[in-house]
Design an enzyme around this catalytic site. Sequence first.
Site, PDB file in Angstrom:
ATOM      1  N   CYS A  93      73.170  29.992  40.227  1.00  0.00           N
ATOM      2  CA  CYS A  93      74.229  30.755  40.890  1.00  0.00           C
ATOM      3  C   CYS A  93      74.922  31.751  39.950  1.00  0.00           C
ATOM      4  CB  CYS A  93      75.205  29.804  41.553  1.00  0.00           C
ATOM      5  SG  CYS A  93      76.069  30.600  42.917  1.00  0.00           S
ATOM      6  N   ARG A 126      80.500  35.498  52.473  1.00  0.00           N
ATOM      7  CA  ARG A 126      79.782  34.649  51.524  1.00  0.00           C
ATOM      8  C   ARG A 126      78.595  34.016  52.240  1.00  0.00           C
ATOM      9  NH1 ARG A 126      82.222  33.785  46.900  1.00  0.00           N
ATOM     10  NH2 ARG A 126      80.954  31.966  46.376  1.00  0.00           N
ATOM     11  N   HIS A 189      72.684  25.132  44.282  1.00  0.00           N
ATOM     12  CA  HIS A 189      73.655  24.498  43.403  1.00  0.00           C
ATOM     13  C   HIS A 189      73.241  23.131  42.931  1.00  0.00           C
ATOM     14  CE1 HIS A 189      77.031  26.909  42.695  1.00  0.00           C
ATOM     15  NE2 HIS A 189      77.026  27.339  43.930  1.00  0.00           N
TER      16      HIS A 189
HETATM   17  N1  GLN Z   1      80.776  34.179  41.685  1.00  0.00           N
HETATM   18  C1  GLN Z   1      79.467  34.257  42.199  1.00  0.00           C
HETATM   19  C2  GLN Z   1      79.331  34.548  43.681  1.00  0.00           C
HETATM   20  O1  GLN Z   1      80.164  34.155  44.482  1.00  0.00           O
HETATM   21  C3  GLN Z   1      78.774  32.938  41.876  1.00  0.00           C
HETATM   22  C4  GLN Z   1      79.470  31.781  42.474  1.00  0.00           C
HETATM   23  C5  GLN Z   1      78.825  30.501  42.193  1.00  0.00           C
HETATM   24  O2  GLN Z   1      78.331  30.237  41.072  1.00  0.00           O
HETATM   25  N2  GLN Z   1      78.914  29.679  43.212  1.00  0.00           N
HETATM   26  O3  GLN Z   1      78.402  35.218  44.066  1.00  0.00           O
END
Ligand code: GLN
Length: 239
Positions: A93, A126, A189
């Site tokens: 990520c 998101r 993740h």
């Molecule tokens: N900040 C990055 C995004 O939202 C990565 C976030 C994360 O590692 N979950 O794209």
Amino acid sequence: MKLTIGHLYPELLNLYGDRGNIQCMMKRSLWRGIEAETIAFGLEDSIDFSKLDIVLLGGGSDREQRIVCSRLRDIRENFHHYVEDGGSVLAVCGGYQLLGHYYKTEEDTLEGLSLVDLYTEQGSPRLIDNIVLENPDFSLPIVGFENHGGRTYIGDNKPFGKVVYGHGNNGEDGQEGVLYKNVVGTYLHGPLLPKNPHICDYLISNALERKYGKGALEPLDDTQEIQANQELYKRFVQG
Ligand code: GLN
């Protein structure tokens, strides 16, 4: 045989239990009689990549990525050499985004490591969901969870997998993550590896091959892990 895992900046890059990936790599090595140790590096530490066999760069929020970025320029050359030499990397990520040239947010552009030819731009909404990938080079589907605002574009690089459920790199091209030399970059993740023992073994095996010229691994009893993987595949892909 011994593997040394380098965990980069765990106080900052450790979202959603990415540390579970380290435990999985340690356990699956130890169960096979392969010694394993982990060295955690803080922002101020210098990193001797020649001592490392696997590097984990975990997930982080935009704020944490910004702090880490200030340090990346100092380690870039040695990290680049490690990757080109076949060093294994798991970047998840936020860490995955930092492998590329840049991560452009609404406020600024964070300069990445440019270890892999890819880039990321923030988008909305998101991309949050369970995710399932297929890659014919792996024996099982890859299952996980994604939560990212960034949209990543990998050009002609090989993806980690084809998305069969979920969003993936950018929600458009049906691809997820990247495979470059022995680098795995992914939005899945932690703990990604306990859910996908075949990916854990891929990293261990590549690291052993590079260090000892012998990557073959003794099989472990993965009955439960395989059942869990199949259950998730059925739930999300076959409905
Ligand atoms: N900040 C990055 C995004 O939202 C990565 C976030 C994360 O590692 N979950 O794209």
